[in-house]
Write an enzyme that holds these catalytic residues in place. Structure first.
Site, short mmCIF file in Angstrom:
data_model
loop_
_atom_site.label_atom_id
_atom_site.label_comp_id
_atom_site.label_asym_id
_atom_site.label_seq_id
_atom_site.Cartn_x
_atom_site.Cartn_y
_atom_site.Cartn_z
CD GLU A 167 -2.67 -1.41 2.48
OE1 GLU A 167 -2.70 -0.48 3.30
OE2 GLU A 167 -3.24 -2.50 2.66
CG ASN A 217 -0.66 -7.04 -1.20
OD1 ASN A 217 -1.34 -7.59 -2.06
ND2 ASN A 217 -1.03 -6.97 0.07
CG HIS A 253 -9.69 -5.94 1.65
ND1 HIS A 253 -9.91 -7.09 2.39
CD2 HIS A 253 -8.37 -5.69 1.72
CE1 HIS A 253 -8.76 -7.50 2.90
NE2 HIS A 253 -7.81 -6.67 2.50
CD GLU A 281 -4.42 -7.93 2.06
OE1 GLU A 281 -5.26 -7.25 2.67
OE2 GLU A 281 -3.21 -7.68 2.06
CG ASP A 283 -12.49 -9.13 2.70
OD1 ASP A 283 -12.53 -8.13 1.95
OD2 ASP A 283 -11.83 -9.16 3.74
O1 9MR Z 1 -6.79 -8.27 9.03
C1 9MR Z 1 -5.75 -7.51 9.62
C2 9MR Z 1 -6.19 -7.01 10.99
O2 9MR Z 1 -6.36 -8.11 11.87
C3 9MR Z 1 -5.14 -6.05 11.57
O3 9MR Z 1 -5.64 -5.48 12.76
C4 9MR Z 1 -4.84 -4.95 10.55
C5 9MR Z 1 -3.71 -4.06 11.04
O4 9MR Z 1 -2.50 -4.77 11.12
O5 9MR Z 1 -4.45 -5.53 9.31
C6 9MR Z 1 -5.44 -6.33 8.73
O6 9MR Z 1 -4.97 -6.83 7.48
C7 9MR Z 1 -4.71 -5.85 6.48
C8 9MR Z 1 -3.56 -6.35 5.65
O7 9MR Z 1 -2.45 -6.64 6.45
C9 9MR Z 1 -3.18 -5.34 4.56
N1 9MR Z 1 -4.33 -4.99 3.76
C10 9MR Z 1 -5.53 -4.59 4.48
C11 9MR Z 1 -5.89 -5.66 5.52
C12 9MR Z 1 -7.19 -5.28 6.22
O8 9MR Z 1 -7.02 -4.11 6.93
#
Ligand code: 9MR
Length: 364
Positions: A167, A217, A253, A281, A283
């Site tokens: 990101e 990513n 997402h 990722e 959903d």
């Molecule tokens: O699903 C993840 C959540 O449990 C954490 O609190 C959050 C912060 O670390 O990250 C979420 O996963 C993210 C991923 O690492 C990167 N892309 C977005 C995802 C959803 O926020």
């Protein structure tokens, strides 16, 4: 008339009518008791798919027998949801803790599941020592390089692919630096290390493990042409300069409101890079401007159809570019999105219509 006096075929017809209603009702809810449906979908996703199908794991997954059983049965790839992030692996600038990430990695390897590394550098989930870090640009560069080198070296041979940078771009397609009107989150990395830090991350990763497949990513390719084009331009620039990059992750997402065309277009456009493509990722949430307390059958059907479109569009890519599709969660009970139903299994770990839609898309 007494029961015993009724002809047997009347009982049979009654039973069949009752049974067919159960099937219709249950398949709408995703809980199929229909032996025909169960037989058709007997093969798990990982066997139906010509490319890896993944999910995420955390240490807590080991304490959830139903979730763990789905991981083993359905999936051939796993991403650590949080265990490899800097916050989880680096308690201080110079010390690393691999307890959680090693347990998940070793569990996967013992069970023949690929582990995809996520993530090395991200502007979020930063530990307090990093946000408070005082140092000149050389000291910051050293933090960046030693994190990447230590992670790649520790997991060498066990983890063969990494989300190196996560990101780095904002929705306007510009490098995420400070907070702007189109970017609500700043990146300390970009602020301290300058615009070309993304390229250097890939160079450090490649130097530490030349065999690892290195991914950029990001999210939003399905709704932001500016970001999609910026990613493609970044790849071209890296290739021109000899910066190693092997794959692109589309997080996806998304929401049932997103059109099929947007989803298909993002997949096809990203593939023009010629790199490995990972839907990384996935959903599909349902609540948007309006919030529901439970999904309606119509919402479940749209989600089913979106999953079908994504699987089919991804399957249409050249086999050599198909790194796989990873879901960001096992069931609706374990999703990072609360009060929603974004995944293939419901909160009781039963298959949803989305599961069958995705399965059909893989099988096409
Ligand atoms: O699903 C993840 C959540 O449990 C954490 O609190 C959050 C912060 O670390 O990250 C979420 O996963 C993210 C991923 O690492 C990167 N892309 C977005 C995802 C959803 O926020």
């Amino acid at each position: 008339m007494e029961l015993s006096a009724r002809p047997i075929y009347l009982y049979l017809i009654g039973y069949l009518l009752f049974f067919s209603q159960c099937v219709t009702k249950n398949s709408t809810a995703g809980l199929t008791t229909d032996p025909v449906v169960a037989e058709k979908y007997a093969d798990p996703l990982k066997l139906v798919s010509p490319f890896p199908i993944g999910t995420v794991m955390s240490l807590s997954t080991f304490g959830l027998p139903q979730a763990l059983s789905i991981v083993k049965t359905e999936f051939s790839s796993v991403t650590c949801e949080n265990a490899m992030k800097i916050q989880a692996t680096q308690p201080t600038a110079t010390t690393f803790n691999f307890t959680e990430s090693d347990s998940i990695t070793n569990y996967c390897l013992r069970n023949g599941i690929r582990l995809h590394g996520h993530n090395l550098i991200w502007h979020q989930s930063l530990p307090a020592w990093l946000t408070a870090f005082q140092g000149d640009s050389a000291a910051w560069e050293n933090v960046l390089k030693s994190r990447i080198t230590t992670m790649l070296t520790h997991f060498k041979g066990r983890v063969k692919s990494w989300d190196v940078v996560n990101e780095a771009l904002s929705d306007d397609g510009l490098l995420r630096v400070g907070v702007t009107s189109s970017n609500s989150k700043a990146s300390l990395w970009a602020q301290k290390l300058g615009k070309d830090y993304v390229a250097r991350c890939f160079q450090y990763a490649h130097a530490a493990d030349p065999d690892a497949r290195l991914f950029y990513n990001d999210y939003g390719q399905e709704y932001s042409p500016a970001k999609l084009n910026a990613i493609l331009a970044m790849v071209k620039d890296f290739q021109k300069r000899g910066i190693p990059i092997h794959g692109l992750g589309l997080q996806f997402h998304t929401n049932i409101q997103r059109s099929d065309t947007d989803l298909k277009n993002a997949i096809a456009q990203m593939a023009t890079s010629g790199l490995l493509i990972h839907i990384s990722e996935l959903d599909i949430s349902m609540n948007g401007s309006q919030s529901y307390s439970a999904p309606t059958p119509a919402m479940l059907d749209i989600q089913k159809s979106r999953m079908n479109v994504i699987a089919a569009a991804y399957k249409a890519l050249p086999a050599s570019q198909r790194f796989g599709i990873t879901f960001w969660g096992i069931s609706d009970a374990n999703s990072w999105i609360t009060n929603d139903w974004p995944l293939l299994f419901d909160k009781s770990y039963a298959k949803k219509p989305a599961y069958y839609g995705f399965w059909d898309g893989l099988k096409l």
